[in-house]
Write an enzyme that holds these catalytic residues in place. Structure first.
Site, short mmCIF file in Angstrom:
data_model
loop_
_atom_site.label_atom_id
_atom_site.label_comp_id
_atom_site.label_asym_id
_atom_site.label_seq_id
_atom_site.Cartn_x
_atom_site.Cartn_y
_atom_site.Cartn_z
N PRO A 105 0.84 -1.20 0.00
CA PRO A 105 0.00 0.00 0.00
C PRO A 105 0.88 1.26 0.00
O PRO A 105 1.89 1.32 0.69
CB PRO A 105 -0.78 -0.09 1.31
N LEU A 118 -0.14 21.52 4.23
CA LEU A 118 0.52 22.81 4.11
C LEU A 118 1.79 22.78 4.95
O LEU A 118 1.82 22.18 6.02
CB LEU A 118 -0.39 23.94 4.58
N GLU A 119 2.83 23.41 4.45
CA GLU A 119 4.10 23.44 5.15
C GLU A 119 3.94 23.99 6.56
O GLU A 119 2.98 24.70 6.85
CB GLU A 119 5.10 24.31 4.37
N GLY A 120 4.86 23.61 7.42
CA GLY A 120 4.86 24.15 8.78
C GLY A 120 4.74 23.13 9.88
O GLY A 120 4.88 23.47 11.05
N ARG A 121 4.49 21.86 9.54
CA ARG A 121 4.42 20.82 10.59
C ARG A 121 5.84 20.46 11.02
O ARG A 121 6.77 20.48 10.23
CB ARG A 121 3.73 19.56 10.09
#
Length: 72
Positions: free
Chosen positions: A11, A18-21
């Protein structure tokens, strides 16, 4: 999940964020997604491939407004 020759399918899961994590948030997400895929489709964790794609806020828009645009 077995194919016609009896081998286990791999799988692939792609997650767009969105960027930023933080790396820690991404790691936790990947671990949890892997666990759910293993339980749901009955494959070992070694077969689960998870990809995270960071979307730049100026490459993504809603209602014609970039996510990087100032909020009104």
């Amino acid at each position: 999940m077995l194919n016609m020759k009896g081998s286990v399918h791999m799988p692939f899961v792609t997650i767009e964020l969105l960027e930023g994590r933080t790396p820690e948030q991404k790691r936790e997400l990947m671990e949890k997604i892997t666990k759910v895929v293993c339980e749901t489709v009955n494959v070992p964790a070694e077969r689960v491939h998870v990809f995270i794609e960071d979307l730049k806020k100026d490459h993504y828009a809603v209602a014609g407004k970039f996510m990087s645009d100032p909020k009104e």
